[in-house]
Design a protein around this motif. Structure first.
Motif, mmCIF file in Angstrom:
data_model
loop_
_atom_site.group_PDB
_atom_site.id
_atom_site.type_symbol
_atom_site.label_atom_id
_atom_site.label_comp_id
_atom_site.label_asym_id
_atom_site.label_seq_id
_atom_site.Cartn_x
_atom_site.Cartn_y
_atom_site.Cartn_z
ATOM 1 N N LEU A 61 -4.488 4.629 -1.526
ATOM 2 C CA LEU A 61 -4.689 3.814 -2.727
ATOM 3 C C LEU A 61 -4.017 4.403 -3.965
ATOM 4 O O LEU A 61 -3.782 3.691 -4.945
ATOM 5 N N ALA A 78 1.440 3.177 -9.802
ATOM 6 C CA ALA A 78 2.370 2.096 -10.135
ATOM 7 C C ALA A 78 1.794 1.196 -11.223
ATOM 8 O O ALA A 78 2.514 0.744 -12.124
ATOM 9 N N LEU A 79 0.486 0.944 -11.158
ATOM 10 C CA LEU A 79 -0.159 0.131 -12.186
ATOM 11 C C LEU A 79 -0.086 0.832 -13.544
ATOM 12 O O LEU A 79 0.177 0.195 -14.570
ATOM 13 N N ASP A 124 -0.706 2.928 -5.569
ATOM 14 C CA ASP A 124 -0.917 1.647 -6.250
ATOM 15 C C ASP A 124 -1.413 1.875 -7.676
ATOM 16 O O ASP A 124 -1.006 1.184 -8.611
ATOM 17 N N GLY A 174 -3.969 -6.989 -3.545
ATOM 18 C CA GLY A 174 -3.327 -6.202 -2.493
ATOM 19 C C GLY A 174 -4.341 -5.413 -1.689
ATOM 20 O O GLY A 174 -4.254 -5.330 -0.463
ATOM 21 N N TRP A 175 -5.324 -4.842 -2.373
ATOM 22 C CA TRP A 175 -6.363 -4.099 -1.658
ATOM 23 C C TRP A 175 -7.199 -5.021 -0.781
ATOM 24 O O TRP A 175 -7.589 -4.649 0.328
ATOM 25 N N VAL A 178 -2.959 -5.793 -8.060
ATOM 26 C CA VAL A 178 -3.338 -4.588 -7.315
ATOM 27 C C VAL A 178 -4.601 -4.845 -6.497
ATOM 28 O O VAL A 178 -4.676 -4.508 -5.305
ATOM 29 N N MET A 225 0.828 -1.195 0.000
ATOM 30 C CA MET A 225 0.000 0.000 0.000
ATOM 31 C C MET A 225 0.870 1.256 0.000
ATOM 32 O O MET A 225 2.019 1.230 0.421
ATOM 33 N N ALA A 226 0.284 2.340 -0.435
ATOM 34 C CA ALA A 226 1.022 3.582 -0.511
ATOM 35 C C ALA A 226 1.358 4.096 0.871
ATOM 36 O O ALA A 226 0.616 3.923 1.825
#
Length: 201
Positions: A69, A75-76, A72, A100-101, A97, A1-2
């Protein structure tokens, strides 16, 4: 996560993380300054010293959740751009992603609760809308690269539809047992990408 934004002090971050847990457990009805102080293990009155009103608390919590969020999504975006038109990689990267969430369900539930509240509280709509637009932009870019002949209107429609559908997939996944979430998520994302990003017949 950020990582939390530099705009959040250590004490604010502690309060807002507690706020996320309160919302995930008790909904927005349970989000009070007292409940946040108790969850954070801080003296009563600490939360109200930083965010004096309920609206201030809701607004700051929304900004915090959206920021958590955002990295992420960025990055995606970079990942998809680096791999060009590669549907298999897009599926893997997007699924990663979302998985991860799902590993932070409290944050995901808080985002959904705050998104609904933003329809009643205009002050929350700005960060929520920005979060949605960021997601749509990622998908628009990927679709436009895969189908450059499509009009901007069609690309935008497909992108916004896919993002809305992914929200539904995440909500359904939260209701499933944790051990079955990953497989169900990947299958659903694959189906959505196939149907919504496929070339027109």
């Amino acid at each position: 996560m950020a990582a939390p934004s530099p705009g959040f002090s250590e004490r604010q971050r502690r309060l807002l993380e507690a706020g996320v847990r309160v919302v995930a457990r008790a909904g927005l009805r349970g989000l009070t300054h007292r409940a946040v102080d108790q969850e954070a293990g801080l003296a009563q009155g600490t939360c109200s010293a930083y965010m004096r009103t309920r609206l201030a608390l809701l607004t700051r919590l929304t900004e915090y959740v959206v920021h958590r969020l955002a990295a992420d999504i960025d990055a995606l975006t970079a990942d998809l751009e680096a791999h060009g038109v590669d549907p298999d990689h897009a599926l893997r990267a997007t699924s990663a992603v979302l998985r991860g969430w799902l590993r932070d369900p409290d944050l995901l539930v808080a985002r959904m609760e705050l998104s609904l509240e933003s329809t009643r509280q205009p002050e929350l709509a700005v960060p929520v809308r920005a979060h949605g637009e960021r997601l749509v932009h990622v998908v628009e870019h990927a679709v436009a690269r895969a189908h450059p002949a499509w009009t901007a209107q069609e690309t935008s429609l497909r992108a916004s539809t896919l993002v809305a559908a992914l929200d539904g997939v995440l909500l359904r996944s939260l209701r499933e047992p944790p051990e079955g979430r990953a497989a169900g998520l990947e299958a659903a994302v694959g189906l959505l990408l196939e149907q919504l990003v496929a070339a027109r017949p």
